[in-house]
Design a protein around this motif. Sequence first.
Motif, PDB file in Angstrom:
ATOM      1  N   ARG A  17       6.254  11.254  27.464  1.00  0.00           N
ATOM      2  CA  ARG A  17       5.204  11.492  28.130  1.00  0.00           C
ATOM      3  C   ARG A  17       4.555  10.272  28.756  1.00  0.00           C
ATOM      4  O   ARG A  17       3.967  10.455  29.701  1.00  0.00           O
ATOM      5  N   GLU A  18       5.018   9.090  28.233  1.00  0.00           N
ATOM      6  CA  GLU A  18       4.519   7.833  28.677  1.00  0.00           C
ATOM      7  C   GLU A  18       5.219   7.454  29.945  1.00  0.00           C
ATOM      8  O   GLU A  18       4.973   6.358  30.586  1.00  0.00           O
ATOM      9  N   PHE A  19       6.214   8.028  30.176  1.00  0.00           N
ATOM     10  CA  PHE A  19       7.174   7.377  31.587  1.00  0.00           C
ATOM     11  C   PHE A  19       6.249   7.924  32.937  1.00  0.00           C
ATOM     12  O   PHE A  19       5.999   8.764  33.107  1.00  0.00           O
ATOM     13  N   SER A  20       6.427   6.680  33.586  1.00  0.00           N
ATOM     14  CA  SER A  20       5.914   6.999  34.844  1.00  0.00           C
ATOM     15  C   SER A  20       6.976   7.453  35.928  1.00  0.00           C
ATOM     16  O   SER A  20       8.137   7.631  35.371  1.00  0.00           O
ATOM     17  N   ALA A  21       6.656   7.595  37.095  1.00  0.00           N
ATOM     18  CA  ALA A  21       7.570   8.154  38.137  1.00  0.00           C
ATOM     19  C   ALA A  21       8.576   7.423  38.234  1.00  0.00           C
ATOM     20  O   ALA A  21      10.003   7.553  38.383  1.00  0.00           O
ATOM     21  N   GLY A  22       8.638   5.872  38.164  1.00  0.00           N
ATOM     22  CA  GLY A  22       9.483   5.093  38.558  1.00  0.00           C
ATOM     23  C   GLY A  22      10.627   5.143  37.198  1.00  0.00           C
ATOM     24  O   GLY A  22      11.994   4.988  37.417  1.00  0.00           O
ATOM     25  N   MET A  23      10.127   5.388  36.045  1.00  0.00           N
ATOM     26  CA  MET A  23      11.167   5.361  34.843  1.00  0.00           C
ATOM     27  C   MET A  23      11.999   6.830  35.043  1.00  0.00           C
ATOM     28  O   MET A  23      13.096   6.881  34.815  1.00  0.00           O
ATOM     29  N   TRP A  24      11.290   7.936  35.379  1.00  0.00           N
ATOM     30  CA  TRP A  24      11.905   9.153  35.545  1.00  0.00           C
ATOM     31  C   TRP A  24      12.934   9.072  36.809  1.00  0.00           C
ATOM     32  O   TRP A  24      14.145   9.600  36.710  1.00  0.00           O
ATOM     33  N   ALA A  25      12.567   8.162  38.092  1.00  0.00           N
ATOM     34  CA  ALA A  25      13.752   7.988  39.095  1.00  0.00           C
ATOM     35  C   ALA A  25      14.832   7.403  38.331  1.00  0.00           C
ATOM     36  O   ALA A  25      15.958   7.780  38.896  1.00  0.00           O
ATOM     37  N   TRP A  26      14.831   6.305  37.586  1.00  0.00           N
ATOM     38  CA  TRP A  26      15.649   5.532  36.950  1.00  0.00           C
ATOM     39  C   TRP A  26      16.573   6.475  36.107  1.00  0.00           C
ATOM     40  O   TRP A  26      17.882   6.558  36.237  1.00  0.00           O
ATOM     41  N   VAL A  27      15.796   7.329  35.158  1.00  0.00           N
ATOM     42  CA  VAL A  27      16.613   8.060  34.212  1.00  0.00           C
ATOM     43  C   VAL A  27      17.517   9.079  34.939  1.00  0.00           C
ATOM     44  O   VAL A  27      18.431   9.513  34.647  1.00  0.00           O
ATOM     45  N   LEU A  28      16.713   9.776  36.179  1.00  0.00           N
ATOM     46  CA  LEU A  28      17.537  10.774  36.884  1.00  0.00           C
ATOM     47  C   LEU A  28      18.935  10.204  37.512  1.00  0.00           C
ATOM     48  O   LEU A  28      19.956  10.912  37.828  1.00  0.00           O
ATOM     49  N   HIS A  29      18.293   8.991  38.252  1.00  0.00           N
ATOM     50  CA  HIS A  29      19.528   8.421  38.718  1.00  0.00           C
ATOM     51  C   HIS A  29      20.804   8.240  37.930  1.00  0.00           C
ATOM     52  O   HIS A  29      21.861   8.552  38.469  1.00  0.00           O
ATOM     53  N   LYS A  30      20.479   7.509  36.769  1.00  0.00           N
ATOM     54  CA  LYS A  30      21.643   7.173  35.965  1.00  0.00           C
ATOM     55  C   LYS A  30      22.217   8.566  35.543  1.00  0.00           C
ATOM     56  O   LYS A  30      23.416   8.886  35.354  1.00  0.00           O
ATOM     57  N   PHE A  31      21.593   9.647  35.242  1.00  0.00           N
ATOM     58  CA  PHE A  31      21.976  10.948  34.497  1.00  0.00           C
ATOM     59  C   PHE A  31      22.849  11.361  35.737  1.00  0.00           C
ATOM     60  O   PHE A  31      23.858  11.967  35.670  1.00  0.00           O
ATOM     61  N   THR A  32      22.579  11.664  37.149  1.00  0.00           N
ATOM     62  CA  THR A  32      22.896  12.183  38.321  1.00  0.00           C
ATOM     63  C   THR A  32      24.241  11.484  38.280  1.00  0.00           C
ATOM     64  O   THR A  32      25.313  12.127  38.599  1.00  0.00           O
ATOM     65  N   GLY A  33      24.313  10.018  38.171  1.00  0.00           N
ATOM     66  CA  GLY A  33      25.550   9.355  38.367  1.00  0.00           C
ATOM     67  C   GLY A  33      26.295   9.825  37.582  1.00  0.00           C
ATOM     68  O   GLY A  33      27.749   9.963  37.934  1.00  0.00           O
ATOM     69  N   TRP A  34      26.114   9.742  36.289  1.00  0.00           N
ATOM     70  CA  TRP A  34      27.188  10.244  35.164  1.00  0.00           C
ATOM     71  C   TRP A  34      27.692  11.580  35.362  1.00  0.00           C
ATOM     72  O   TRP A  34      28.873  11.699  35.210  1.00  0.00           O
ATOM     73  N   VAL A  35      26.721  12.447  35.827  1.00  0.00           N
ATOM     74  CA  VAL A  35      27.496  13.939  36.173  1.00  0.00           C
ATOM     75  C   VAL A  35      28.405  14.103  37.077  1.00  0.00           C
ATOM     76  O   VAL A  35      29.344  14.414  37.232  1.00  0.00           O
ATOM     77  N   LEU A  36      28.253  12.976  38.542  1.00  0.00           N
ATOM     78  CA  LEU A  36      29.070  13.066  39.283  1.00  0.00           C
ATOM     79  C   LEU A  36      30.221  12.267  38.911  1.00  0.00           C
ATOM     80  O   LEU A  36      31.372  12.844  39.436  1.00  0.00           O
ATOM     81  N   ILE A  37      30.476  11.444  38.117  1.00  0.00           N
ATOM     82  CA  ILE A  37      31.608  10.831  37.560  1.00  0.00           C
ATOM     83  C   ILE A  37      32.480  11.963  37.013  1.00  0.00           C
ATOM     84  O   ILE A  37      33.592  12.000  37.033  1.00  0.00           O
ATOM     85  N   GLY A  38      31.692  12.773  36.043  1.00  0.00           N
ATOM     86  CA  GLY A  38      32.364  13.791  35.256  1.00  0.00           C
ATOM     87  C   GLY A  38      32.862  14.792  36.215  1.00  0.00           C
ATOM     88  O   GLY A  38      33.935  15.143  36.194  1.00  0.00           O
ATOM     89  N   TYR A  39      32.342  15.157  37.356  1.00  0.00           N
ATOM     90  CA  TYR A  39      32.567  15.953  38.180  1.00  0.00           C
ATOM     91  C   TYR A  39      33.976  15.549  38.897  1.00  0.00           C
ATOM     92  O   TYR A  39      34.981  16.402  39.114  1.00  0.00           O
ATOM     93  N   LEU A  40      33.987  14.139  39.388  1.00  0.00           N
ATOM     94  CA  LEU A  40      34.920  13.587  39.851  1.00  0.00           C
ATOM     95  C   LEU A  40      36.364  13.696  38.838  1.00  0.00           C
ATOM     96  O   LEU A  40      37.423  14.315  39.587  1.00  0.00           O
ATOM     97  N   PHE A  41      36.202  13.607  37.620  1.00  0.00           N
ATOM     98  CA  PHE A  41      37.332  13.818  36.951  1.00  0.00           C
ATOM     99  C   PHE A  41      37.901  15.236  36.735  1.00  0.00           C
ATOM    100  O   PHE A  41      38.978  15.684  36.967  1.00  0.00           O
ATOM    101  N   THR A  42      36.948  16.266  36.965  1.00  0.00           N
ATOM    102  CA  THR A  42      37.358  17.623  37.034  1.00  0.00           C
ATOM    103  C   THR A  42      37.895  18.119  38.382  1.00  0.00           C
ATOM    104  O   THR A  42      38.886  18.756  38.337  1.00  0.00           O
ATOM    105  N   HIS A  43      37.309  17.415  39.245  1.00  0.00           N
ATOM    106  CA  HIS A  43      37.695  17.628  40.817  1.00  0.00           C
ATOM    107  C   HIS A  43      39.138  17.134  40.806  1.00  0.00           C
ATOM    108  O   HIS A  43      40.241  17.867  41.214  1.00  0.00           O
ATOM    109  N   ILE A  44      39.570  15.974  40.219  1.00  0.00           N
ATOM    110  CA  ILE A  44      41.191  15.445  40.435  1.00  0.00           C
ATOM    111  C   ILE A  44      41.698  16.547  39.386  1.00  0.00           C
ATOM    112  O   ILE A  44      43.002  16.655  39.941  1.00  0.00           O
TER     113      ILE A  44
END
Length: 130
Positions: A17-44
């Motif tokens: 609850r204490e996360f600011s917008a900047g922290m949520w941006a960081w968390v979501l950016h890291k999460f979406t990056g890992w999801v995209l890496i996972g998709y890359l392997f599925t795509h291959i």
Amino acid sequence: MSQSYDRGLVEDFGRWREFSAGMWAWVLHKFTGWVLIGYLFTHIAVLSSALSGAATYTNTLQGLEQIAVVRVLEVGLLAVAVFHIMNGLRLLFVDLGVGLESQDRSFYASLILTGIIVVASVPVFLEGMF
């Protein structure tokens, strides 16, 4: 000699609850990056079915497109990719010194723009399903 610290619970979910917008941006950016890496392997893995011949590759793609869950996951993939791109552009501008005073607003704008793009594309992804 190392010291031991009392860290309390392994995960204190109340701190989210204490996360600011900047922290949520960081968390979501890291999460979406890992999801995209996972998709890359599925795509291959799907692309590797072409090694068995064009017919196998075509049958694989046609089979996947007939599964409703795959269509929904494609919409999710679009959401992940668009947010990652929008937030990455936002970070690029911040790194260049543009918009430093409005980082929270630009994060919320990237979320809203992602939502608009994804909602507008849903009919394209679900075309022919119903």
